[in-house]
Design a protein around this motif. Structure first.
Motif, mmCIF file in Angstrom:
data_model
loop_
_atom_site.group_PDB
_atom_site.id
_atom_site.type_symbol
_atom_site.label_atom_id
_atom_site.label_comp_id
_atom_site.label_asym_id
_atom_site.label_seq_id
_atom_site.Cartn_x
_atom_site.Cartn_y
_atom_site.Cartn_z
ATOM 1 N N SER A 185 0.834 -1.200 0.000
ATOM 2 C CA SER A 185 0.000 0.000 0.000
ATOM 3 C C SER A 185 0.869 1.250 0.000
ATOM 4 O O SER A 185 2.072 1.201 0.273
ATOM 5 C CB SER A 185 -0.945 0.023 1.203
ATOM 6 N N GLN A 186 0.225 2.384 -0.298
ATOM 7 C CA GLN A 186 0.907 3.668 -0.371
ATOM 8 C C GLN A 186 2.052 3.619 -1.382
ATOM 9 O O GLN A 186 3.134 4.164 -1.153
ATOM 10 C CB GLN A 186 1.432 4.077 1.012
ATOM 11 N N LEU A 187 1.793 2.966 -2.505
ATOM 12 C CA LEU A 187 2.837 2.784 -3.501
ATOM 13 C C LEU A 187 2.241 2.961 -4.891
ATOM 14 O O LEU A 187 1.122 2.521 -5.160
ATOM 15 C CB LEU A 187 3.441 1.379 -3.363
ATOM 16 N N ASP A 188 2.993 3.604 -5.777
ATOM 17 C CA ASP A 188 2.584 3.762 -7.167
ATOM 18 C C ASP A 188 2.983 2.502 -7.922
ATOM 19 O O ASP A 188 4.155 2.117 -7.940
ATOM 20 C CB ASP A 188 3.256 4.994 -7.766
ATOM 21 N N ALA A 189 2.007 1.852 -8.564
ATOM 22 C CA ALA A 189 2.264 0.563 -9.188
ATOM 23 C C ALA A 189 3.162 0.666 -10.412
ATOM 24 O O ALA A 189 3.970 -0.225 -10.676
ATOM 25 C CB ALA A 189 0.939 -0.099 -9.573
ATOM 26 N N ALA A 190 3.055 1.739 -11.194
ATOM 27 C CA ALA A 190 3.788 1.819 -12.453
ATOM 28 C C ALA A 190 5.306 1.783 -12.266
ATOM 29 O O ALA A 190 5.995 1.006 -12.937
ATOM 30 C CB ALA A 190 3.364 3.058 -13.228
ATOM 31 N N PRO A 191 5.889 2.608 -11.349
ATOM 32 C CA PRO A 191 7.344 2.506 -11.150
ATOM 33 C C PRO A 191 7.781 1.132 -10.642
ATOM 34 O O PRO A 191 8.850 0.648 -11.012
ATOM 35 C CB PRO A 191 7.639 3.596 -10.114
ATOM 36 N N LEU A 192 6.948 0.500 -9.813
ATOM 37 C CA LEU A 192 7.293 -0.823 -9.325
ATOM 38 C C LEU A 192 7.308 -1.822 -10.476
ATOM 39 O O LEU A 192 8.199 -2.673 -10.570
ATOM 40 C CB LEU A 192 6.302 -1.269 -8.251
ATOM 41 N N ALA A 193 6.327 -1.710 -11.369
ATOM 42 C CA ALA A 193 6.290 -2.594 -12.536
ATOM 43 C C ALA A 193 7.524 -2.391 -13.405
ATOM 44 O O ALA A 193 8.125 -3.351 -13.897
ATOM 45 C CB ALA A 193 5.021 -2.336 -13.335
ATOM 46 N N ALA A 222 4.102 -3.858 5.195
ATOM 47 C CA ALA A 222 3.934 -2.412 5.225
ATOM 48 C C ALA A 222 5.091 -1.764 4.484
ATOM 49 O O ALA A 222 6.254 -2.102 4.689
ATOM 50 C CB ALA A 222 3.895 -1.918 6.668
ATOM 51 N N VAL A 223 4.757 -0.818 3.622
ATOM 52 C CA VAL A 223 5.789 -0.112 2.877
ATOM 53 C C VAL A 223 6.209 1.108 3.686
ATOM 54 O O VAL A 223 5.609 2.162 3.618
ATOM 55 C CB VAL A 223 5.286 0.310 1.493
ATOM 56 N N ASN A 224 7.238 0.941 4.504
ATOM 57 C CA ASN A 224 7.722 2.055 5.324
ATOM 58 C C ASN A 224 9.228 2.197 5.193
ATOM 59 O O ASN A 224 9.917 2.600 6.111
ATOM 60 C CB ASN A 224 7.331 1.850 6.792
ATOM 61 N N THR A 225 9.727 1.847 4.020
ATOM 62 C CA THR A 225 11.156 1.888 3.783
ATOM 63 C C THR A 225 11.407 2.428 2.386
ATOM 64 O O THR A 225 10.481 2.700 1.634
ATOM 65 C CB THR A 225 11.770 0.483 3.963
ATOM 66 N N THR A 226 12.672 2.568 2.023
ATOM 67 C CA THR A 226 13.011 3.086 0.705
ATOM 68 C C THR A 226 12.736 2.038 -0.367
ATOM 69 O O THR A 226 12.654 0.838 -0.093
ATOM 70 C CB THR A 226 14.486 3.485 0.652
ATOM 71 N N VAL A 265 -1.157 -4.027 -5.389
ATOM 72 C CA VAL A 265 -0.623 -2.714 -5.050
ATOM 73 C C VAL A 265 -1.775 -1.731 -4.875
ATOM 74 O O VAL A 265 -2.657 -1.630 -5.736
ATOM 75 C CB VAL A 265 0.335 -2.201 -6.139
ATOM 76 N N THR A 266 -1.766 -1.031 -3.760
ATOM 77 C CA THR A 266 -2.734 0.030 -3.497
ATOM 78 C C THR A 266 -1.979 1.327 -3.325
ATOM 79 O O THR A 266 -1.057 1.407 -2.518
ATOM 80 C CB THR A 266 -3.533 -0.262 -2.214
ATOM 81 N N GLY A 267 -2.339 2.340 -4.079
ATOM 82 C CA GLY A 267 -1.627 3.598 -3.994
ATOM 83 C C GLY A 267 -2.464 4.765 -4.448
ATOM 84 O O GLY A 267 -3.642 4.603 -4.801
ATOM 85 N N PRO A 268 -1.899 5.947 -4.475
ATOM 86 C CA PRO A 268 -2.648 7.152 -4.837
ATOM 87 C C PRO A 268 -3.192 7.121 -6.249
ATOM 88 O O PRO A 268 -4.186 7.790 -6.548
ATOM 89 C CB PRO A 268 -1.618 8.280 -4.651
ATOM 90 N N ALA A 269 -2.559 6.345 -7.155
ATOM 91 C CA ALA A 269 -3.033 6.273 -8.538
ATOM 92 C C ALA A 269 -4.076 5.184 -8.736
ATOM 93 O O ALA A 269 -4.557 4.982 -9.844
ATOM 94 C CB ALA A 269 -1.852 6.044 -9.478
ATOM 95 N N GLY A 270 -4.431 4.470 -7.684
ATOM 96 C CA GLY A 270 -5.409 3.396 -7.788
ATOM 97 C C GLY A 270 -4.813 2.063 -7.383
ATOM 98 O O GLY A 270 -3.655 1.973 -6.954
ATOM 99 N N ASN A 271 -5.600 1.018 -7.537
ATOM 100 C CA ASN A 271 -5.183 -0.328 -7.156
ATOM 101 C C ASN A 271 -4.843 -1.145 -8.394
ATOM 102 O O ASN A 271 -5.441 -0.967 -9.446
ATOM 103 C CB ASN A 271 -6.284 -1.037 -6.373
ATOM 104 N N ALA A 272 -3.887 -2.042 -8.255
ATOM 105 C CA ALA A 272 -3.487 -2.881 -9.376
ATOM 106 C C ALA A 272 -3.088 -4.264 -8.877
ATOM 107 O O ALA A 272 -2.626 -4.414 -7.740
ATOM 108 C CB ALA A 272 -2.342 -2.250 -10.149
#
Length: 333
Positions: A26-34, A273-277, A305-312
């Motif tokens: 959560s709290q993560l943008d899926a596109a950069p992770l992809a 939890a995404v609380n790191t770099t 992935v759940t983030g500000p741009a939506g869920n994926a």
């Protein structure tokens, strides 16, 4: 004195067979992770319902599919107290309301949380005032408070983190019983305004807990048996859902490598939890787990992935030797 639940991986393993693993972040943008993992950037959106977008994927993992706001308070209550609430339950969390022109802006107290002593004093002040009729009060942590009632009011509420720009007017309770509850909340706000702990916080230039935010209300959801035989989490929502589904959660391992050592089960769920770099996330978790997939220690690897741009939601595919060499060379550039 008065007396008084992205971000989730799961796994499956049976004797002699590789495990399945799903990671929910959560709290993560899926596109950069992809892009980081060399995956297809055109990711399918998970249907969601505002304003509880960020919380629906966690409920969906445990079979919740209703087109309703999820009863989040009942889930986190089960995590906090080890048992589901016996009646209608709502969060009533301390927050700070700040003037913003002609309106109010909600400020979370996460950055400067209440001390246990401050929280207890404020909790006693409001819970002993007998303002809200027919409820019992419960404090789990300094920033997680609850009210329970044998009668379920007709209310729709919004999470405090869903307000655009923190605008309080966009998240006020609605429904037939909303006016009565709003009047009670206003009375509680007046009690908190000049409470000694808040005056002391203001003297230290800390945000006062001058209001309570009603949200996540509902009765305990009926969930089927847990699809997971073990659950690793430190988050109250996943922990509560796990308990409601009959599985006691365990602490999160320190890394993906330690997680792989613990996969001697038929099916497991890891709530991460995404609380790191981003680099730490990759090195500690994604790199060893992807190596396990390539080496067939994992049968499948899925990311939610759940983030500000939506869920994926997307699958991580097993790579051939050439793909692994090229990817390793790209990572070291």
């Amino acid at each position: 004195m008065c007396a008084g639940w992205r971000l989730t991986p799961f796994l499956a393993h049976s004797a002699g067979m590789p495990s399945r693993l799903t990671i929910h972040l959560s709290q993560l943008d899926a596109a950069p992770l992809a892009a980081e993992l060399g995956l297809d950037p055109s990711l399918p959106d998970v249907p969601t319902r505002e304003p509880f977008t960020a919380y629906l994927p966690a409920f969906a993992l445990f079979g919740w599919s209703r087109d309703l706001a999820p009863p989040l308070a009942a889930a986190t209550y089960a995590h906090d107290f080890g048992t589901p609430p016996p009646a209608w339950c709502s969060r009533l969390d301390p927050v700070c309301l700040q003037p913003a022109g002609a309106s109010l802006r909600l400020l979370s107290l996460d950055a400067t949380p209440l001390t246990p002593t401050q929280a207890r004093a404020l909790f006693e002040r409001v819970s002993c005032a007998d303002i809200i009729q027919g409820v019992s009060w419960h404090m789990a942590t300094p920033l997680r408070w609850y009210v329970l009632s044998n009668e379920a009011p007709m209310l729709e509420t919004s999470p405090p983190d869903s307000l655009p720009g923190g605008r309080v007017a966009d998240g006020q309770p609605s429904g037939p019983d909303a006016p009565r509850w709003q009047a009670w909340l206003n009375e509680l706000q007046m009690l908190l305004f000049d409470a000694p702990p808040n005056l002391a916080r203001e003297a230290l230039d800390q945000a006062p807990a001058n209001a309570l935010w009603l949200w996540g209300s509902g009765v305990t959801p009926t969930l089927g048996p847990s699809p997971f035989s073990r659950v690793w989490t430190e988050q109250p929502l996943i922990g509560g859902l796990s308990r409601l589904a009959g599985v006691t959660p365990e602490p999160v391992p320190a890394s993906g490598t330690q997680l792989l050592d613990a996969l001697a089960t038929e099916h497991g769920l890891l709530d991460l939890a995404v609380n790191t770099t981003a680099d730490d996330l990759h090195e500690r978790w994604l790199r060893p787990l992807r190596r396990a997939l390539d080496g067939k220690q994992l049968a499948s690897l899925h990311l939610h992935v759940t983030g500000p741009a939506g869920n994926a939601v997307f699958d991580v595919q097993r790579r051939g030797l050439l793909s692994r060499v090229l990817y390793g060379a790209w990572r070291t550039r």
